[in-house]
Design an enzyme around this catalytic site. Structure first.
Site, PDB file in Angstrom:
ATOM      1  N   GLN A 166     -11.376  -2.538   4.348  1.00 12.52           N
ATOM      2  CA  GLN A 166     -10.011  -2.007   4.263  1.00 12.52           C
ATOM      3  C   GLN A 166      -9.491  -1.815   2.845  1.00 12.52           C
ATOM      4  O   GLN A 166      -8.798  -0.843   2.570  1.00 12.52           O
ATOM      5  CB  GLN A 166      -9.062  -2.930   5.032  1.00 12.52           C
ATOM      6  CG  GLN A 166      -7.660  -2.370   5.196  1.00 12.52           C
ATOM      7  CD  GLN A 166      -6.921  -3.077   6.303  1.00 12.52           C
ATOM      8  OE1 GLN A 166      -7.102  -2.781   7.471  1.00 12.52           O
ATOM      9  NE2 GLN A 166      -6.093  -4.033   5.946  1.00 12.52           N
ATOM     10  N   GLU A 208      -1.304   2.362   0.852  1.00 10.16           N
ATOM     11  CA  GLU A 208      -0.912   1.458  -0.229  1.00 10.16           C
ATOM     12  C   GLU A 208      -1.130   2.044  -1.615  1.00 10.16           C
ATOM     13  O   GLU A 208      -1.134   1.325  -2.610  1.00 10.16           O
ATOM     14  CB  GLU A 208      -1.645   0.122  -0.061  1.00 10.16           C
ATOM     15  CG  GLU A 208      -1.263  -0.542   1.258  1.00 10.16           C
ATOM     16  CD  GLU A 208      -1.946  -1.866   1.503  1.00 10.16           C
ATOM     17  OE1 GLU A 208      -2.737  -2.287   0.636  1.00 10.16           O
ATOM     18  OE2 GLU A 208      -1.696  -2.470   2.545  1.00 10.16           O
ATOM     19  N   ASP A 245     -10.463  -6.890   0.577  1.00  3.34           N
ATOM     20  CA  ASP A 245      -9.891  -7.286   1.867  1.00  3.34           C
ATOM     21  C   ASP A 245     -10.742  -6.625   2.937  1.00  3.34           C
ATOM     22  O   ASP A 245     -10.659  -5.417   3.162  1.00  3.34           O
ATOM     23  CB  ASP A 245      -8.431  -6.843   1.990  1.00  3.34           C
ATOM     24  CG  ASP A 245      -7.844  -7.160   3.365  1.00  3.34           C
ATOM     25  OD1 ASP A 245      -8.530  -7.816   4.173  1.00  3.34           O
ATOM     26  OD2 ASP A 245      -6.696  -6.750   3.630  1.00  3.34           O
ATOM     27  N   GLU A 288     -10.912 -11.421   1.119  1.00  4.07           N
ATOM     28  CA  GLU A 288      -9.899 -11.732   2.130  1.00  4.07           C
ATOM     29  C   GLU A 288     -10.415 -11.358   3.516  1.00  4.07           C
ATOM     30  O   GLU A 288     -11.011 -10.301   3.691  1.00  4.07           O
ATOM     31  CB  GLU A 288      -8.626 -10.948   1.808  1.00  4.07           C
ATOM     32  CG  GLU A 288      -7.497 -11.115   2.802  1.00  4.07           C
ATOM     33  CD  GLU A 288      -6.333 -10.184   2.485  1.00  4.07           C
ATOM     34  OE1 GLU A 288      -5.632  -9.786   3.432  1.00  4.07           O
ATOM     35  OE2 GLU A 288      -6.133  -9.835   1.301  1.00  4.07           O
ATOM     36  N   ASP A 315      -5.923 -14.370   5.838  1.00  3.88           N
ATOM     37  CA  ASP A 315      -4.722 -13.603   6.173  1.00  3.88           C
ATOM     38  C   ASP A 315      -4.511 -13.644   7.685  1.00  3.88           C
ATOM     39  O   ASP A 315      -3.721 -14.429   8.190  1.00  3.88           O
ATOM     40  CB  ASP A 315      -4.855 -12.169   5.663  1.00  3.88           C
ATOM     41  CG  ASP A 315      -3.699 -11.275   6.100  1.00  3.88           C
ATOM     42  OD1 ASP A 315      -2.646 -11.810   6.493  1.00  3.88           O
ATOM     43  OD2 ASP A 315      -3.835 -10.038   6.052  1.00  3.88           O
ATOM     44  N   LYS A 340       2.567 -13.662   3.707  1.00  5.58           N
ATOM     45  CA  LYS A 340       3.346 -12.487   4.114  1.00  5.58           C
ATOM     46  C   LYS A 340       4.591 -12.978   4.839  1.00  5.58           C
ATOM     47  O   LYS A 340       4.495 -13.592   5.900  1.00  5.58           O
ATOM     48  CB  LYS A 340       2.518 -11.588   5.032  1.00  5.58           C
ATOM     49  CG  LYS A 340       1.346 -10.895   4.350  1.00  5.58           C
ATOM     50  CD  LYS A 340       0.524 -10.118   5.361  1.00  5.58           C
ATOM     51  CE  LYS A 340      -0.574  -9.298   4.690  1.00  5.58           C
ATOM     52  NZ  LYS A 340      -1.472  -8.654   5.682  1.00  5.58           N
ATOM     53  N   ARG A 369       3.135  -5.569   2.761  1.00 11.86           N
ATOM     54  CA  ARG A 369       2.503  -5.022   3.956  1.00 11.86           C
ATOM     55  C   ARG A 369       2.257  -3.537   3.710  1.00 11.86           C
ATOM     56  O   ARG A 369       2.790  -2.951   2.769  1.00 11.86           O
ATOM     57  CB  ARG A 369       3.386  -5.188   5.209  1.00 11.86           C
ATOM     58  CG  ARG A 369       3.753  -6.603   5.593  1.00 11.86           C
ATOM     59  CD  ARG A 369       2.588  -7.543   5.774  1.00 11.86           C
ATOM     60  NE  ARG A 369       1.613  -7.194   6.784  1.00 11.86           N
ATOM     61  CZ  ARG A 369       1.501  -7.771   7.981  1.00 11.86           C
ATOM     62  NH1 ARG A 369       2.341  -8.728   8.339  1.00 11.86           N
ATOM     63  NH2 ARG A 369       0.523  -7.438   8.814  1.00 11.86           N
ATOM     64  N   SER A 370       1.457  -2.921   4.580  1.00 11.99           N
ATOM     65  CA  SER A 370       1.156  -1.498   4.376  1.00 11.99           C
ATOM     66  C   SER A 370       2.390  -0.628   4.590  1.00 11.99           C
ATOM     67  O   SER A 370       2.539   0.421   3.975  1.00 11.99           O
ATOM     68  CB  SER A 370       0.018  -1.054   5.290  1.00 11.99           C
ATOM     69  OG  SER A 370       0.331  -1.320   6.633  1.00 11.99           O
ATOM     70  N   LYS A 391      -0.372  -9.427  -4.306  1.00  6.43           N
ATOM     71  CA  LYS A 391      -1.074  -8.283  -3.741  1.00  6.43           C
ATOM     72  C   LYS A 391      -0.004  -7.300  -3.272  1.00  6.43           C
ATOM     73  O   LYS A 391       0.674  -7.543  -2.280  1.00  6.43           O
ATOM     74  CB  LYS A 391      -1.939  -8.756  -2.566  1.00  6.43           C
ATOM     75  CG  LYS A 391      -2.701  -7.650  -1.870  1.00  6.43           C
ATOM     76  CD  LYS A 391      -3.446  -8.217  -0.671  1.00  6.43           C
ATOM     77  CE  LYS A 391      -4.107  -7.101   0.108  1.00  6.43           C
ATOM     78  NZ  LYS A 391      -4.697  -7.572   1.363  1.00  6.43           N
TER      79      LYS A 391
END
Length: 431
Positions: A166, A208, A245, A288, A315, A340, A369-370, A391
């Site tokens: 990802q 992102e 990630d 991650e 995560d 998060k 977050r995205s 991040k």
């Protein structure tokens, strides 16, 4: 200055996030006219143990992604409960919100409703006291600027391309101040764009801000990044390291890891071999979600094999939840937690997760977050808790850049007190 300052109104509304879906924004009004505002982010690849993000499900509005129910829960149910409370008592307000919802996963009122209020309360309190949010949360010891984990190649759920993994990120560990590190990242980002262009790849960006080219393999993503680092005049393995990630829960099917674009189906042990090969071959410092959120045995194996060499971030595994983190610590699984805010739903619970991680010798990486907004709370949070790593995407797209710009302001405000730890942010790895 009063020690009890009343909340006199709470107002929520539906706004848009960076993926063109609705999200919740909340404003908290105080008796002296002070206002605090916060907007809630949303994820694309979400862990099954995350707190519930309440969506309307009405297919005629925003493809079912509306948040009018969550907004109504703030304006009606939550507002009635917290109007009159002391804005300076964050822990009590968050406890009130949790009890008002009454479910383990915040499924009644919605974590998006609860978090919006929790963060707006903190912002209102900071504004009332006339201090920056990071100082209000962290006190006089808040001084560590984070090493950015910049996502510059997007794949998986964050892009429509041929890459299974990802996120491929760069970490500028070889610099002595935050501003210099950000500059270096920006230069690598531009060099990567030129490198991709020269190879005939698309330079369209993902959710992102990272590029989303149709590469020949997952490994090629690392190789083009290393090439870009060198073209920008920096040295991989010294000034820059790679972070990944894997988001492996996304391709975990029937107990196997299915790398569709590479035509591989791997067992947990083979997946660990895959990453160990990469760690031996490339300057990787962080992985991650290398194993799926349900694959505790796979996580245990990965930690035994790689836990001293690289940061192993949970995560989907931990979802900022102290119960799951406690289990991971007891089992000796992973060595880092991704933080998060919307995975757990209140500021207080988030701070508790960070504290638990620190006590256990785990690093904490504060994350976006995205689906993001211009809200910069996480920039203040990462400094408040001296986490040392953030991040928050590529140095592109304004909802990502907003966080970096806020950190640049904080760095300037702290002046000589500011610390940038670089490689020392990975305090639990062998040097």
């Amino acid at each position: 200055m009063k020690q009890y300052i009343e909340i006199i109104d709470v107002v929520a509304r539906q706004i848009l996030d960076s993926r063109c879906f609705p999200t919740v924004e909340v404003e908290v009004y105080l008796e002296d006219g002070t206002v605090g505002r916060a907007a809630v982010p949303s994820g694309a690849s979400t862990g099954i143990y995350e707190a519930v993000e309440l969506r309307d499900g009405d297919k005629d509005k925003y493809l079912g992604k509306g948040v009018e129910k969550a907004v109504a829960n703030v304006n009606d149910t939550i507002a009635e409960e917290i109007i009159g409370l002391n804005v300076l008592d964050q822990a009590y307000i968050d406890k009130t919100l949790i009890e008002l919802d009454g479910t383990k996963n915040k499924g009644k009122l919605g974590a998006n409703a609860i978090l919006g209020v929790s963060l707006a309360v903190a912002q209102a309190a900071a504004n009332y006291l006339g201090m920056p949010l990071y100082q209000y949360i962290g006190g006089v010891n808040a001084k560590v600027l984070p090493v950015p984990m910049m996502n510059i190649i997007n794949g998986g759920s964050h892009a429509d391309n041929s890459v299974d993994i990802q996120e491929f990120m760069i970490m500028p560990v070889g610099f002595d101040c935050f501003e210099r590190a950000v500059r270096a990242c920006a230069e690598v980002y531009h060099a990567l764009k030129k490198t991709l262009n020269s190879k005939g790849y698309s330079t369209g960006v993902g959710d992102e801000g990272g590029f989303a080219p149709n590469l020949k393999s997952n490994a090629e993503a690392i190789e083009v990044i290393l090439e870009a680092i060198e073209k920008a005049g920096y040295e991989p393995g010294k000034e820059f390291f790679i972070a990944i990630d894997a988001a492996s829960s996304e391709y975990y099917k029937d107990g196997k890891y299915v790398l569709e674009h590479e035509g591989k189906t791997l067992t947990a042990a083979e997946m660990v071999d895959f990453f160990e090969d990469w760690v031996n071959k490339y300057p990787i410092i962080s992985i991650e979600d290398g194993m799926a959120e349900e694959d505790w045995e796979g996580w245990k194996l990965m930690t035994e094999r790689l836990g001293k060499k690289v940061q192993l971030v949970g995560d989907d595994l931990f979802v900022t939840n102290t119960e799951r983190l406690k289990t991971g610590i007891e089992k000796g699984i992973a060595n880092s937690i991704l933080i998060k805010l919307n995975q757990i739903g209140t500021l207080t619970e988030t701070l508790n997760a960070i504290e638990m991680a620190n006590r256990a010798g785990y690093t904490a990486v504060v994350s976006h977050r995205s689906g993001e907004t211009e809200d910069t709370t996480i920039a203040d949070l990462v400094v408040a808790v001296n986490a040392g790593q953030i991040k928050t995407g590529a140095p592109a797209r304004s909802e990502r850049v907003a966080k970096y710009n806020q950190l640049i302001r904080i760095n300037e405000e702290l002046g000589e007190v500011a610390e940038y730890r670089g490689r020392n942010a990975f305090f639990n790895l062998s040097k």
